[in-house]
Design an enzyme around this catalytic site. Structure first.
Site, PDB file in Angstrom:
ATOM      1  N   ASP A 115       0.916  -1.241  -0.128  1.00 58.36           N
ATOM      2  CA  ASP A 115       0.061   0.013  -0.116  1.00 58.36           C
ATOM      3  C   ASP A 115       0.944   1.141  -0.099  1.00 58.36           C
ATOM      4  O   ASP A 115       1.791   1.545   1.060  1.00 58.36           O
ATOM      5  CB  ASP A 115      -1.052   0.117   1.276  1.00 58.36           C
ATOM      6  CG  ASP A 115      -1.966  -1.005   1.144  1.00 58.36           C
ATOM      7  OD1 ASP A 115      -2.128  -1.639   0.142  1.00 58.36           O
ATOM      8  OD2 ASP A 115      -2.604  -1.279   2.402  1.00 58.36           O
ATOM      9  N   LYS A 131      -6.014  -7.454   0.859  1.00 58.02           N
ATOM     10  CA  LYS A 131      -7.144  -8.073   1.920  1.00 58.02           C
ATOM     11  C   LYS A 131      -6.661  -9.439   2.322  1.00 58.02           C
ATOM     12  O   LYS A 131      -7.002  -9.555   3.692  1.00 58.02           O
ATOM     13  CB  LYS A 131      -8.562  -8.024   1.062  1.00 58.02           C
ATOM     14  CG  LYS A 131      -9.083  -6.948   0.832  1.00 58.02           C
ATOM     15  CD  LYS A 131     -10.594  -6.835   0.387  1.00 58.02           C
ATOM     16  CE  LYS A 131     -11.414  -5.777   0.301  1.00 58.02           C
ATOM     17  NZ  LYS A 131     -11.330  -4.984   1.530  1.00 58.02           N
ATOM     18  N   ASN A 184      -3.956  -8.640   5.034  1.00 58.06           N
ATOM     19  CA  ASN A 184      -4.416  -7.912   5.999  1.00 58.06           C
ATOM     20  C   ASN A 184      -5.116  -8.931   7.011  1.00 58.06           C
ATOM     21  O   ASN A 184      -4.921  -8.796   8.291  1.00 58.06           O
ATOM     22  CB  ASN A 184      -5.251  -6.705   5.559  1.00 58.06           C
ATOM     23  CG  ASN A 184      -4.716  -5.789   4.832  1.00 58.06           C
ATOM     24  OD1 ASN A 184      -3.607  -5.714   4.813  1.00 58.06           O
ATOM     25  ND2 ASN A 184      -5.745  -5.165   4.191  1.00 58.06           N
ATOM     26  N   ASN A 234     -20.279  -5.907   3.800  1.00 59.24           N
ATOM     27  CA  ASN A 234     -20.405  -4.612   4.520  1.00 59.24           C
ATOM     28  C   ASN A 234     -21.679  -3.880   3.839  1.00 59.24           C
ATOM     29  O   ASN A 234     -22.581  -4.779   3.025  1.00 59.24           O
ATOM     30  CB  ASN A 234     -19.450  -3.595   4.292  1.00 59.24           C
ATOM     31  CG  ASN A 234     -18.852  -3.194   2.737  1.00 59.24           C
ATOM     32  OD1 ASN A 234     -19.737  -3.194   1.701  1.00 59.24           O
ATOM     33  ND2 ASN A 234     -17.746  -2.583   2.852  1.00 59.24           N
ATOM     34  N   GLY A 281     -21.220  -1.206  14.371  1.00 57.71           N
ATOM     35  CA  GLY A 281     -21.045  -2.651  14.567  1.00 57.71           C
ATOM     36  C   GLY A 281     -21.426  -3.502  13.302  1.00 57.71           C
ATOM     37  O   GLY A 281     -20.983  -3.264  12.453  1.00 57.71           O
ATOM     38  N   ASP A 294      -8.074   6.102  10.317  1.00 56.97           N
ATOM     39  CA  ASP A 294      -7.882   5.494   9.163  1.00 56.97           C
ATOM     40  C   ASP A 294      -8.859   4.535   9.154  1.00 56.97           C
ATOM     41  O   ASP A 294      -8.611   3.443   9.905  1.00 56.97           O
ATOM     42  CB  ASP A 294      -6.718   5.277   9.024  1.00 56.97           C
ATOM     43  CG  ASP A 294      -6.307   4.787   7.538  1.00 56.97           C
ATOM     44  OD1 ASP A 294      -7.242   4.576   6.731  1.00 56.97           O
ATOM     45  OD2 ASP A 294      -5.191   4.361   7.098  1.00 56.97           O
ATOM     46  N   ALA A 335      -8.790  -1.046   5.838  1.00 54.72           N
ATOM     47  CA  ALA A 335      -8.650  -2.560   6.472  1.00 54.72           C
ATOM     48  C   ALA A 335      -9.362  -2.816   7.655  1.00 54.72           C
ATOM     49  O   ALA A 335      -9.113  -3.867   8.514  1.00 54.72           O
ATOM     50  CB  ALA A 335      -7.145  -2.873   6.776  1.00 54.72           C
ATOM     51  N   ALA A 336     -10.222  -2.006   8.159  1.00 58.78           N
ATOM     52  CA  ALA A 336     -11.138  -2.301   9.259  1.00 58.78           C
ATOM     53  C   ALA A 336     -11.795  -3.542   9.190  1.00 58.78           C
ATOM     54  O   ALA A 336     -11.993  -4.406  10.102  1.00 58.78           O
ATOM     55  CB  ALA A 336     -12.011  -1.169   9.606  1.00 58.78           C
ATOM     56  N   GLY A 337     -12.401  -3.488   7.862  1.00 60.88           N
ATOM     57  CA  GLY A 337     -13.348  -4.788   7.442  1.00 60.88           C
ATOM     58  C   GLY A 337     -12.446  -5.994   7.549  1.00 60.88           C
ATOM     59  O   GLY A 337     -12.753  -7.136   7.923  1.00 60.88           O
ATOM     60  N   ASP A 338     -10.899  -5.801   7.042  1.00 63.41           N
ATOM     61  CA  ASP A 338     -10.174  -7.277   6.882  1.00 63.41           C
ATOM     62  C   ASP A 338      -9.832  -7.630   8.466  1.00 63.41           C
ATOM     63  O   ASP A 338      -9.827  -8.681   8.764  1.00 63.41           O
ATOM     64  CB  ASP A 338      -8.888  -6.823   6.285  1.00 63.41           C
ATOM     65  CG  ASP A 338      -9.044  -6.515   4.711  1.00 63.41           C
ATOM     66  OD1 ASP A 338     -10.028  -6.847   4.328  1.00 63.41           O
ATOM     67  OD2 ASP A 338      -8.326  -5.664   4.314  1.00 63.41           O
TER      68      ASP A 338
END
Length: 310
Positions: A14, A41, A44, A185, A226, A247, A250-253
């Site tokens: 990245d 992904k 991560n 998501n 949540g 930031d 990558a929160a979903g990862d």
């Protein structure tokens, strides 16, 4: 004893620029801060799971360039099993160009490179001797034929297959029926169902439609709100701790890696989703993708702090 987690997916380098705002088409925004960070992904999620205590085996195809070599060294440092990491002699390693604004929102462009050559043969080699119980964790930054094959093979072996359907693509019922958990998501859930997800009520509608297509367990992630969980016994929103996002990359990862770890420890799904929400809430308070992934001690301390405050 925790069961193994086979992460099948992408690895990128990245290149991140943090600015006050994201540029509009044709606009140049000055005053940014630049840094490079390992991403992708698949990588991560592998790093997130490993830092949280998971027994991670990563199946990935990187370039034989400097980025690929650095990635393999990084996986070793993160205690990830690299037996099935291959190095492509022709394709360069994947690269992602990421813009992040002052509110933590991001814009990402990806050149997949060697990730596009993670083929069925590489997955078959890695999974052919795997027996249940085990978890297979997938995303969609690799060829769709490989994703479909891995899902089918994992399902036929009785493995628990978790699919994070990102980047968003349409999915057929044949794929969905073979999943143990799907984790879209809001925008990915909308693509799958045609239902715009904006709150718990619309998330419930979308989850119900996805369930009707054959997925046993549906988890729709809702960012700072949540996640919404739907299966045979549970239908409800699971909250996440309130934090100031720096930031969201990558929160979903992070969520998916954490979910895989909790399920590998045989936690009930509702408890696993709550654990994943806590891990993801920590990740958004830091810059970067893999650099933002929390360690198990940090999540455990957050749980203790939450209990004490209540």
């Amino acid at each position: 004893m925790a069961i193994p987690i086979y992460v099948i997916g992408s690895s990128n380098t990245d290149m991140v620029v943090k600015t006050e705002k994201l540029p509009m088409p044709g606009e140049t925004v000055m005053g940014g801060i630049f840094f490079m960070n390992p991403g992708g992904k698949g990588a991560n999620q592998a790093v997130a799971a490993a830092r949280l205590g998971g027994q991670v085996i990563f199946i990935v195809n990187v370039g034989s360039d400097i980025f690929g070599k650095q990635s393999v060294q990084h996986f070793h440092r993160e205690n990830i099993n690299t037996t099935y990491v291959t190095m492509d002699p022709e394709q360069p390693s994947g690269v992602a160009l990421i813009g992040v604004d002052s509110h933590g929102e991001n814009s990402i462009s990806v050149a997949p490179g060697s990730n596009s050559q993670l083929d069925i043969r590489k997955v078959e080699r890695a999974l052919k001797t795997v027996t249940a119980p085990a978890i297979v964790l997938l995303q969609m930054e690799i060829p769709m034929a490989t994703v479909e094959y891995a899902i089918g093979l994992g399902h036929s072996k009785g493995l628990h297959v978790i699919l994070n359907p990102a980047p968003a693509r349409p999915l057929g019922e044949a794929i969905l029926k073979r999943l143990h958990v799907i984790t879209p998501n809001e925008s990915e859930a909308e693509l799958l169902t045609g239902i715009r997800v904006i709150d718990a009520s619309s998330a419930a509608q979308a989850a119900k439609k996805i369930r009707s297509l054959g997925v046993r367990n549906v988890v729709i992630t809702l960012g700072s709100k949540g996640a919404f969980l739907l299966n045979d016994t549970i239908a409800g929103q699971i909250s996440t701790p309130a934090v100031k996002a720096v930031d969201t990359t990558a929160a979903g990862d992070c969520f998916n890696g954490a979910l895989g770890v909790a399920l590998s420890e045989k936690k009930p799904l509702e408890e696993a989703v709550a654990f994943a929400c806590r891990a993801a809430s920590i990740s958004v308070t830091r810059l970067g993708a893999q650099a933002s992934m929390p360690y198990r001690k940090e999540v455990d301390e957050l749980v203790k702090a939450t209990v004490q405050s209540n």
